[in-house]
Design an enzyme around this catalytic site. Structure first.
Site, PDB file in Angstrom:
ATOM      1  N   ASP A   1       9.325   2.949   0.260  1.00  0.00           N
ATOM      2  CA  ASP A   1       7.703   3.306   0.785  1.00  0.00           C
ATOM      3  C   ASP A   1       8.133   2.993   2.795  1.00  0.00           C
ATOM      4  O   ASP A   1       8.256   1.768   2.836  1.00  0.00           O
ATOM      5  CB  ASP A   1       6.320   3.242   0.117  1.00  0.00           C
ATOM      6  CG  ASP A   1       5.372   3.022   1.114  1.00  0.00           C
ATOM      7  OD1 ASP A   1       6.304   3.939   2.390  1.00  0.00           O
ATOM      8  OD2 ASP A   1       4.116   2.907   0.703  1.00  0.00           O
TER       9      ASP A   1
ATOM     10  N   TYR B   1       1.206  -1.040  -0.037  1.00  0.00           N
ATOM     11  CA  TYR B   1       0.280   0.243   0.122  1.00  0.00           C
ATOM     12  C   TYR B   1       1.063   1.424  -0.383  1.00  0.00           C
ATOM     13  O   TYR B   1       1.842   1.268   0.732  1.00  0.00           O
ATOM     14  CB  TYR B   1      -1.113   0.057   1.547  1.00  0.00           C
ATOM     15  CG  TYR B   1      -2.175   1.008   0.697  1.00  0.00           C
ATOM     16  CD1 TYR B   1      -2.663   1.440   0.292  1.00  0.00           C
ATOM     17  CD2 TYR B   1      -1.506   2.625   2.358  1.00  0.00           C
ATOM     18  CE1 TYR B   1      -3.928   2.891   0.540  1.00  0.00           C
ATOM     19  CE2 TYR B   1      -1.972   3.253   1.991  1.00  0.00           C
ATOM     20  CZ  TYR B   1      -3.165   3.968   1.626  1.00  0.00           C
ATOM     21  OH  TYR B   1      -4.239   4.661   1.411  1.00  0.00           O
TER      22      TYR B   1
ATOM     23  N   LYS C   1       3.451   8.405   9.484  1.00  0.00           N
ATOM     24  CA  LYS C   1       3.999   7.448  10.696  1.00  0.00           C
ATOM     25  C   LYS C   1       4.253   7.892  11.648  1.00  0.00           C
ATOM     26  O   LYS C   1       4.349   9.250  12.405  1.00  0.00           O
ATOM     27  CB  LYS C   1       3.491   6.160   9.978  1.00  0.00           C
ATOM     28  CG  LYS C   1       2.349   6.348   9.356  1.00  0.00           C
ATOM     29  CD  LYS C   1       1.918   4.717   9.077  1.00  0.00           C
ATOM     30  CE  LYS C   1       0.451   4.658   8.365  1.00  0.00           C
ATOM     31  NZ  LYS C   1      -0.360   4.374   8.328  1.00  0.00           N
TER      32      LYS C   1
END
Length: 448
Positions: free
Chosen positions: A254, A151, A282
């Site tokens: 990522d 993702y 995050k």
């Protein structure tokens, strides 16, 4: 009722009432549709390792809001840094630079050597969108490679199904690619035609695509952490680096989930592989909204290229907003403190949880494999840790996983109630939390 209880004694009537109100006013009933789960619980407070729901029930939290809370919810030190920023009258200036965004950029560069220059965004999705745009501008190519089961955000280039049905993608083929199955309506076919989906740990498929000369970048999580914790096989990330160098393609990691949770230098520091571009989010601000794009100075320099035809747009009213920036500065300072003390504590707890779960499943006669990298973990109900999405979809017992997670939630241990979702330990978790979690897991295992 507290997290040590072994069975639910309260209803979730108040949570359900909030759900009904949400459905009447919020499109979809939640502000991010990947939060829509059963059982429906409305959480109202969080501190340290604990969540409290609207009905007063407390849980030990291993979801961590999809993993940003590396230090725990409402960490006093991070909150104090944000309060200090407010007391100093830091504001969204919106003109020129500010001392705090410079301080954050310097801290990021010091932590992650591959990030020679950085830019600050609000989300990981924004950061990956910048990475793709930079790669296309640098190479003059338009196609990209992404990973099945990965993702990388919500924008058009990467908004495809993370966990598709095998009947929709077909059997594993190598070398080969898989259909772009969009997560959303409204994505043009022309966009989907430029995105090539390959399996994780499949170098031959990447090599075949790179040989076409059309690939601007390979964008991948270095560890797949949206279908649990699927680690790279030995040599896989190194192979990507070699191939991208040979074909003039940008390698973009990522690290929105792995970054700072795996190590202060990101998972790339563990793997010993230096990507051209990296994205973070995050954990960098311990739950405050902030993303990062960084990498080679020559590529990042396209954000301010002298030639307007090569200049890449970067803008955003809320980029480096002072409050999440203050949180990020404080988070990185905390992670540097004590010569890795935070990571030692996280690894100690992670090891205890991993070993305890392994014993419980063995004693219960349940086939399971625990995958863990530092404070990130996942239980797979099969006899090995999967190497790619096809392996997971073929061998993992999704229904047993769902029942296991539901049983833990009923006993005051909050894990995201969908199969194969990563669990996250925070610095605020204690050895007692792990013991209580194992007690609950033992009770659930008996019911499986």
């Amino acid at each position: 009722m507290n997290a040590a209880s072994t069975a639910p004694t309260q209803t979730n009537a108040t949570s359900l009432a909030w759900g009904r109100r949400a459905a009447a006013s919020i499109a979809g009933g939640v502000v991010s549709l990947n939060r829509k789960v059963e059982p429906a619980i409305a959480f109202v407070r969080a501190r340290g390792s604990r969540l409290t729901d609207a009905d007063g029930r407390e849980y030990i939290d291993y979801h961590g809001a999809f993993a940003p809370h590396l230090l725990g919810h409402n960490d006093p030190g991070i909150n104090a840094a944000v309060a200090e920023a407010m007391s100093q009258e830091w504001s969204l200036m919106g003109s020129g630079t500010t001392p705090w965004e410079v301080e954050l950029a310097e801290a990021l560069r010091a932590a992650v050597p591959s990030m020679e220059l950085v830019q600050i965004t609000n989300t990981g999705s924004e950061a990956t969108a910048h990475a793709i745009r930079l790669a296309r501008a640098w190479t003059g190519r338009e196609d990209i490679i992404v990973t099945l089961g990965g993702y990388n955000g919500a924008h058009n280039d990467v908004a495809r199904t993370v966990s598709p049905a095998l009947c929709d993608i077909g059997p594993r083929v190598s070398p080969g690619t898989y259909p772009f199955l969009p997560l959303s309506a409204g994505i043009p076919k022309s966009v989907r035609d430029r995105v090539h989906v390959v399996n994780f740990n499949d170098l031959p498929s990447v090599e075949r695509l790179l040989a076409t000369g059309n690939i601007a970048c390979v964008l991948t999580e270095p560890v797949l952490q949206n279908i649990g914790v699927v680690p790279p096989l030995p040599g896989y990330l190194q192979g990507l680096r070699t191939m991208c160098d040979r074909h003039g393609t940008i390698l973009a990691f990522d690290e929105v989930k792995t970054g700072f949770r795996s190590a202060l230098g990101g998972y790339q520091s563990i793997a010993g592989v230096r990507p051209d571009l990296s994205t973070f989010g995050k954990a960098v601000a311990n739950g405050y909204p902030l993303g990062v794009i960084g990498g080679r100075a020559d590529i990042m320099g396209l954000f301010d290229a002298a030639d307007p035809a090569r200049r890449v747009l970067v803008s955003g009213t809320y980029n480096a907003h002072p409050l999440p920036t203050a949180a990020a500065i404080a988070t990185l300072a905390r992670l540097r403190r004590g010569d890795g003390e935070v990571y030692r504590h996280l690894d100690m707890l992670g090891s205890a949880l991993e070993q305890g779960l392994s014993r419980i499943f063995a004693e219960s006669g349940i086939t399971a494999a625990i995958s863990r990298i530092g404070s990130a973990f996942c239980v797979y109900f099969c006899d090995h840790v999967p190497v790619d999405y096809h392996d997971l979809a073929t061998h993992h017992d999704h229904e047993r996983d769902r029942r296991f997670r539901r049983g833990l939630i009923e006993r005051g241990i909050y894990v995201f109630p969908l199969p194969c979702k990563q669990g996250s330990i925070s610095y605020a978790h204690s050895a007692e939390d792990i013991d209580r979690t194992l007690d609950a897991a033992r009770a659930v295992a008996k019911s499986l």
